[in-house]
Enzyme design. Sequence first.
Site, PDB file in Angstrom:
ATOM      1  N   HIS A 349       0.802  -1.225   0.000  1.00  0.00           N
ATOM      2  CA  HIS A 349       0.000   0.000   0.000  1.00  0.00           C
ATOM      3  C   HIS A 349       0.836   1.276   0.000  1.00  0.00           C
ATOM      4  CE1 HIS A 349      -4.158  -1.435   0.456  1.00  0.00           C
ATOM      5  NE2 HIS A 349      -3.646  -2.444   1.139  1.00  0.00           N
ATOM      6  N   LYS A 537      -8.831  13.558   4.031  1.00  0.00           N
ATOM      7  CA  LYS A 537      -7.946  12.391   4.096  1.00  0.00           C
ATOM      8  C   LYS A 537      -6.950  12.597   5.225  1.00  0.00           C
ATOM      9  CE  LYS A 537      -6.921  12.984  -0.243  1.00  0.00           C
ATOM     10  NZ  LYS A 537      -7.171  11.634  -0.749  1.00  0.00           N
ATOM     11  N   ARG A 538      -6.245  11.534   5.554  1.00  0.00           N
ATOM     12  CA  ARG A 538      -5.236  11.613   6.609  1.00  0.00           C
ATOM     13  C   ARG A 538      -4.272  12.765   6.329  1.00  0.00           C
ATOM     14  NH1 ARG A 538      -0.340   8.729   6.680  1.00  0.00           N
ATOM     15  NH2 ARG A 538      -1.045   7.628   4.823  1.00  0.00           N
ATOM     16  N   LYS A 543       0.265  14.283   0.991  1.00  0.00           N
ATOM     17  CA  LYS A 543      -1.111  14.502   0.553  1.00  0.00           C
ATOM     18  C   LYS A 543      -1.381  15.983   0.297  1.00  0.00           C
ATOM     19  CE  LYS A 543      -2.743  10.352   2.936  1.00  0.00           C
ATOM     20  NZ  LYS A 543      -3.284   9.556   1.827  1.00  0.00           N
ATOM     21  N   THR A 645      -8.945   5.825  -1.927  1.00  0.00           N
ATOM     22  CA  THR A 645     -10.321   5.369  -2.124  1.00  0.00           C
ATOM     23  C   THR A 645     -11.306   6.524  -1.985  1.00  0.00           C
ATOM     24  OG1 THR A 645     -10.415   4.701   0.220  1.00  0.00           O
ATOM     25  CG2 THR A 645      -9.919   2.982  -1.401  1.00  0.00           C
ATOM     26  N   LYS A 649     -15.035   7.458  -3.915  1.00  0.00           N
ATOM     27  CA  LYS A 649     -16.302   7.781  -3.250  1.00  0.00           C
ATOM     28  C   LYS A 649     -16.876   9.087  -3.783  1.00  0.00           C
ATOM     29  CE  LYS A 649     -14.383   5.557   0.784  1.00  0.00           C
ATOM     30  NZ  LYS A 649     -13.520   5.803   1.938  1.00  0.00           N
TER      31      LYS A 649
END
Length: 801
Positions: A349, A537-538, A543, A645, A649
């Site tokens: 991952h 998100k985290r 990110k 993911t 969504k």
Amino acid sequence: MFRNKSEFKREFNRRLIESYGCTVDQTHPTEKYMTLGAMVRDYASINWKDTKVAVDYENKKQVYYFSMEFLLGRMLTNNLKNLGIYDIVVNGLSDLGVDYQEIADLELDPGLGNGGLGRLAACFMDSAASMNLPVNGNCIRYRYGLFRQYINKQGEQVEVPDMWLRYGNPWEVRKIKHAVDVKLYGDIEVSYDEKGDMHFRHRNATHILAVPYDMAMCGSDTIMTNTLRLWSAEPAEMAPRGQDYRKYLSEVDDICLNVYPNDTTDEGKYLRLKQQYFFVCAGINSILDSHMKKYGTLDNLADKVAIQLNDTHPVLAVAELMRVLMDDFGYQWANAYEITKSVMAYTNHTVMSEALEKWPVRFIRTLLPRINMIIEEIDRRFVQYCRENYPNDPQMIDRVRIIKDDQVHMANLAIYCSHSVNGVAGIHTEILKNDLFRDFYFMFPERFSNKTNGITPRRWMFYSDPELYSLLSRKIGRSFKNDYRSFEKLMKYVDDPKLQEDFLDVKMKRKLKLADYIEDLTGIKVDPESIFDTHAKRLHAYKRQLLNIMNVIYRYQRIKKDPNYVMTPHTYLFAAKAASSYVFAKKVIKLINRVARVVNNDPDVKGMIKVVFLPNYCVTMSEILVPGTDVSEQISTAGKEASGTGNMKFMMNGAITLGTLDGANVEIDQLVGRENDIIFGKTVEELANMRYNYSARWFYDNDERIRNVMNTFIDKTWSDDPNDFRVIFDELLYKNDEFYVLADFDAYVKAQDEMERRYNDRHGWAKSCLINIAKSGFFSSDRTIEQYAEEIWDAEPIRIR
């Protein structure tokens, strides 16, 4: 159990009286919730029993999904709808004067994870059951989750325990009869029999009892019900010799305290290692015990059992399976290794080397002495294999060996001891094959494959966005509920002006609901007519939430500098948790909140910008946030996000992706076309070419916009302390901007401009949203699980009688 509304009402009344000695009117809402949950669990238990009978009868292969996380979300509504009894329960409660939603809102998200890794695992459980595939989960029963996030008056993240078990968990069943003895520490006594074979005995071990709590994983439109087994650490009956009993109890208690304990200290590292071995040891022994009861031999284990390792956290399972096969069942090394390799499959991952787990040998040697011996022998044999097969490349050994620099490289162990290694998006898998694991790919090309992640459309659209589900059902029928390929039928209608208007009406209803939620949670009023631009998100540097807030600061500065500057009203929504020890990430959260405080209260902004940080991001929040979003921020540095993911969504609920060519964004872009998403930024190849001559200083010196934004990090724009955000400034300038925020700043600003332009063409925007929905079927986890079952597990659906 109950077959209609009348039977439900009688059963509900009876259970309240038997459990609490009260009638419906007298019981507290929490008592109603626990009673209803137990009723639904018992209803599912009939299917659970039938599933076990069918699996036992058909003798087909069973799959066990080992993951440190299963981020399930609330179970009540999901189970009721999967079981097909939602209307019976809601209407029955209404007849009794009980508001179903009031009860449902009491349910707390199970604290069994943190982010995408756990959410993926939960989606897989839903899809597997819905497709009649026997896939069971294996995890830890964390008592306090990761943490509950609050934002204090200074805008800082504060962590408090996530008390998700406060009311109890009506979905779990304690199975003490399946408890497993887990041994830690101690030493290994070696002896030889008359044949000269070695035998190993674990002496002076610390014993911990692993007690399983099983949760039913209900499929949709089927009675198939799989099991998520959560292991809880309890004291063994025999106290360890020479150790203070209270200290022992504390150590046992710590194992299931929370997910991902702080590992910046040796104590924290030991605790993480304990957690990982605890649940894989319990899981492996439970599987083998069940298999032996049925078949009486482990010779056929690979024909009847598949184990999927979700990232490196459960990789100790390979050594544990080897240990049990050799020490408990007398298998020779070669046979034990072949069985293990045939059973195990590994999902990677991450492509970030610092995220690939490495455990100091001394930790494993101390905590898991027999496991350490096995890993050392695996490493020795792998080194010998490399010497014999690649004599012309002596450096190969150092690049791939399992133990190097006194550390055990868990990904290397997983690859060598598994028959399958998969990435989770096309670009991610190519990076694994051509860069991160290129030597392993050279040695074992047949083991590598791609399995792009997916999401369950049931929770993530059918149940969380019922208005959109109803709209699609009226237009293309309901076949897409059980066949992800049928989403594509919508493509015939994306140019229909009436459908476009209907979609915009549905989206506005969801935005109004989200606006109410935001006000209830934060006290901030937002304009539903504005662009809802979500970054959820985290919190991690790669990110690039920082890039997003830098764009907000830039636009705020333009408003302040130019009274004639006008932008489409824009609501920037952030939702993220930062690891408790991650200083940089927590500073970014504080920066976002401080920017929000200034911008939201400046009359010069004239409603053009609102910034909102939503605290304690979780599945339940996401079920409101995703359907109400217009723009999906997926702006990680190219090549760093394995898949994602959240992007799927948002896409499935008709949001437009604004993102880099990273992770599954690449496949979204390929499916919808560049005119229906907004792609920006440097590619993986471009970043590789500029890696060694990149200069963050150049961008700071030569782009006035960047310089003006960054200078606010070291003056008093956002804080009375000019050093409050110095760590962010230094990370960009003096640590040379590791994740290329400055390199992509200009492209991101232009992408935001393009997004505003498209949004103002309402029918063009609606068409793009509908195309995204139509193409989102590919990202159903039903498709992903179908591929795992056919191409990795060799698992077949069960025929339920």
